[in-house]
Design a protein around this motif. Structure first.
Motif, mmCIF file in Angstrom:
data_model
loop_
_atom_site.group_PDB
_atom_site.id
_atom_site.type_symbol
_atom_site.label_atom_id
_atom_site.label_comp_id
_atom_site.label_asym_id
_atom_site.label_seq_id
_atom_site.Cartn_x
_atom_site.Cartn_y
_atom_site.Cartn_z
ATOM 1 N N LEU A 41 3.669 -4.000 3.438
ATOM 2 C CA LEU A 41 4.048 -2.927 2.531
ATOM 3 C C LEU A 41 3.741 -3.372 1.108
ATOM 4 C CD1 LEU A 41 5.393 -0.177 1.966
ATOM 5 C CD2 LEU A 41 7.573 -1.404 1.778
ATOM 6 N N ASN A 42 2.897 -2.617 0.419
ATOM 7 C CA ASN A 42 2.541 -2.888 -0.972
ATOM 8 C C ASN A 42 2.926 -1.684 -1.820
ATOM 9 O OD1 ASN A 42 1.362 -5.301 -0.148
ATOM 10 N ND2 ASN A 42 -0.660 -4.383 0.067
ATOM 11 N N VAL A 43 3.712 -1.911 -2.860
ATOM 12 C CA VAL A 43 4.124 -0.855 -3.780
ATOM 13 C C VAL A 43 3.857 -1.314 -5.206
ATOM 14 C CG1 VAL A 43 6.026 0.593 -4.559
ATOM 15 C CG2 VAL A 43 5.931 -0.127 -2.179
ATOM 16 N N LYS A 44 3.311 -0.423 -6.029
ATOM 17 C CA LYS A 44 3.051 -0.794 -7.418
ATOM 18 C C LYS A 44 3.294 0.384 -8.351
ATOM 19 C CE LYS A 44 -1.944 0.158 -7.369
ATOM 20 N NZ LYS A 44 -3.297 -0.421 -7.636
ATOM 21 N N HIS A 45 3.630 0.050 -9.575
ATOM 22 C CA HIS A 45 3.805 1.040 -10.635
ATOM 23 C C HIS A 45 2.995 0.580 -11.833
ATOM 24 C CE1 HIS A 45 5.787 2.346 -14.427
ATOM 25 N NE2 HIS A 45 5.730 3.516 -13.821
ATOM 26 N N GLU A 46 2.131 1.428 -12.314
ATOM 27 C CA GLU A 46 1.287 1.106 -13.464
ATOM 28 C C GLU A 46 1.746 1.935 -14.658
ATOM 29 O OE1 GLU A 46 -2.720 1.757 -12.228
ATOM 30 O OE2 GLU A 46 -2.820 -0.126 -11.092
ATOM 31 N N GLY A 47 2.267 1.267 -15.670
ATOM 32 C CA GLY A 47 2.746 1.936 -16.868
ATOM 33 C C GLY A 47 1.911 1.563 -18.072
ATOM 34 N N LYS A 48 2.248 2.128 -19.206
ATOM 35 C CA LYS A 48 1.496 1.830 -20.425
ATOM 36 C C LYS A 48 1.726 0.399 -20.879
ATOM 37 C CE LYS A 48 0.872 3.456 -25.177
ATOM 38 N NZ LYS A 48 1.319 4.441 -26.202
#
Length: 241
Positions: free
Chosen positions: A55-62
């Motif tokens: 399971l891979n989860v990511k969040h890309e923010g500024k």
């Protein structure tokens, strides 16, 4: 160092949440991830079964990028467990620009048959994105870290400073086929660990894809009667969300 890495990760997380509350990241959250599952069952002269899940989860923010990776592998031969391995990895990146960032990493592996009760690594370093196109992405990371390993038979805990060098390449060969290469080197004075994983992913329909992967892990010094190199070949179904 582990004691330093954990507070650092908590600090980065709280800073990211505070920044979001203050409106530092104007763009809406962008979460994405992938779940993998593979199984193989054979019968005859030898009855065997294996189950692999990721399971891979990511969040890309500024300003902040967050990544969480979980993996589990289990194999049995004639009713006896022959492989049991669990991995967890958390990475928080503080972006300075489109290409450069501060990378903080905390990961642990528990492999029942490796001779170690656990192997833990914490690291903080500089990251640079060499390619940022949709069809071709690549980055490298370098910095200091600390490793803490517990030997299963003796209960002895080994700790040392290490250097960490890692890189990742993502190449969209076609709209439906992706090649991914990940490598890392963690040399230390007493022990060194090198890892490589190559995978080829082909879209089947919609968010569903098939994935072929080959991974190799080399540990310079291992407990007696254990091998230095661990190889794995996997065939899995991938669901992206």
């Amino acid at each position: 160092m582990i004691r330093l890495c954990v507070p650092a990760l908590l600090f980065f997380t709280s800073a990211a949440l505070a920044g979001a509350e203050a409106g530092e990241e104007a763009a809406p959250p962008s979460w994405s991830g992938a779940a993998e599952l593979g199984t193989l069952v054979t019968s005859g002269n030898t009855d065997s079964s294996s189950l692999n899940g990721k399971l891979n989860v990511k969040h890309e923010g500024k300003v902040w990028d967050k990544k969480l990776k979980l993996a589990a592998r289990n194999s049995k031969e004639d009713g006896e467990t022959s492989k049991e391995k669990y991995n967890a990895e958390l990475q928080l990146d503080r972006n300075f620009s489109k290409r450069s960032y501060l990378a903080s990493l905390l990961k642990q592996e528990r492999d029942r048959f490796s001779g170690f009760s656990y192997q833990t690594t914490g690291a903080i370093g500089y990251g640079y994105r060499i390619f940022t196109d949709k069809a071709l992405k690549a980055h490298i990371e370098v910095g200091p870290g600390y490793r803490r390993d517990k030997i299963k038979d003796t209960g002895v805990t080994e700790e040392e400073w290490i250097a960490r060098l890692a890189g990742k390449l993502q190449w969209m060969i076609s709209p439906d086929v992706q090649l991914v290469q990940e490598i890392s080197a963690e040399p230390g004075q007493d022990n060194s660990v090198y890892e490589s994983e190559t995978s080829l992913e082909s879209q089947v329909i919609g968010a569903l894809a098939t994935k072929l992967s080959y991974s190799l892990t080399y540990t310079d010094k291992v407990p007696d009667d254990k091998v230095n190199t661990d190889r794995e070949f996997g065939v899995t179904l991938v669901y992206r969300f």
